[in-house]
Write a protein that holds these residues in place. Structure first.
Motif, mmCIF file in Angstrom:
data_model
loop_
_atom_site.group_PDB
_atom_site.id
_atom_site.type_symbol
_atom_site.label_atom_id
_atom_site.label_comp_id
_atom_site.label_asym_id
_atom_site.label_seq_id
_atom_site.Cartn_x
_atom_site.Cartn_y
_atom_site.Cartn_z
ATOM 1 N N MET A 21 -65.680 30.833 16.843
ATOM 2 C CA MET A 21 -65.367 32.208 17.248
ATOM 3 C C MET A 21 -65.484 33.168 16.067
ATOM 4 O O MET A 21 -65.783 34.340 16.247
ATOM 5 C CB MET A 21 -63.944 32.295 17.810
ATOM 6 C CG MET A 21 -63.808 31.819 19.225
ATOM 7 S SD MET A 21 -62.191 32.274 19.866
ATOM 8 C CE MET A 21 -61.426 30.676 19.959
ATOM 9 N N LEU A 182 -60.868 33.808 23.585
ATOM 10 C CA LEU A 182 -62.290 34.029 23.897
ATOM 11 C C LEU A 182 -62.510 35.421 24.466
ATOM 12 O O LEU A 182 -63.498 36.090 24.141
ATOM 13 C CB LEU A 182 -62.794 32.947 24.869
ATOM 14 C CG LEU A 182 -62.924 31.553 24.271
ATOM 15 C CD1 LEU A 182 -63.168 30.521 25.362
ATOM 16 C CD2 LEU A 182 -64.027 31.511 23.220
ATOM 17 N N ASN A 186 -64.837 38.415 22.784
ATOM 18 C CA ASN A 186 -65.862 39.174 23.509
ATOM 19 C C ASN A 186 -65.624 40.656 23.393
ATOM 20 O O ASN A 186 -66.526 41.452 23.327
ATOM 21 C CB ASN A 186 -65.922 38.754 24.979
ATOM 22 C CG ASN A 186 -66.543 37.389 25.156
ATOM 23 O OD1 ASN A 186 -67.290 36.921 24.301
ATOM 24 N ND2 ASN A 186 -66.212 36.717 26.233
#
Length: 186
Positions: A21, A182, A186
């Protein structure tokens, strides 16, 4: 307590998932650093900061302290090759003094001695300022106080992303916290 049909750990573990990430030229990660020793510097230096500590601490407890639960750990070596057959078993009954047992060899990198195993029992503990907070105490008083801190956080102009159980003062299972992370990425 937990009714999912399946549970698991990502291949490579959570560390690998988080590393993926954060793979970006413009992301700086500092470990083993006291955030509050450099808080003002970080907020000036970086366009965005991800903060996963206690939200009330971020704001110097201006509105009062939120309550947390802490944990105490006892680790021991057992003279058996396999103590419980998997990585984690949760105990939710009132008679068992601990909440879970972790058998480390069942994680991806935990092979070790085939005739021995290491287990850790996790016990609930009262939290006091200065202790490691693990879980929020979501009752009316704390949820109302958190809502006031959340209003303060919303005024940070997206400079600071408050995440995790402590930053969002919310109980998360691992699948939920990974989904939230997550989404934030984004």
């Amino acid at each position: 307590y937990f009714n999912d049909d399946y549970q698991g750990i990502p291949k490579g573990g959570y560390t690998k998932l988080v590393e993926n990430m954060l793979k970006h030229d413009k992301i700086t990660v500092e470990l083993d650093t006291d955030f509050f020793a450099k808080k003002d510097e970080y907020l000036q230096k970086f366009d965005r900061v991800v903060y996963t500590g206690p939200i009330d601490e971020f704001f110097d407890y201006k509105l009062g302290e939120l309550e947390y639960r802490s944990l105490r750990f006892e680790t021991e070596e057992k003279d058996v090759g396999n103590y419980q057959g998997n990585a984690v078993i949760n105990y939710t009954d009132a008679e068992t003094p601990y909440t879970r047992v972790i058998e480390h060899k069942h994680f991806e990198f935990g092979k070790g001695d085939p005739d021995k195993t290491i287990i850790t029992r996790e016990y609930p503990a009262d939290w006091h300022k200065g202790d490691e907070p693990y879980y929020p105490v979501n009752n009316d008083r704390n949820n109302d106080l958190y809502a006031q801190y959340k209003e303060m956080a919303d005024k940070e102009d997206a400079k600071v992303i408050f995440g995790g159980r402590l930053g969002q003062y919310k109980y998360y299972n691992m699948d939920q916290v990974i989904a939230a992370a997550l989404e934030a990425v984004n």
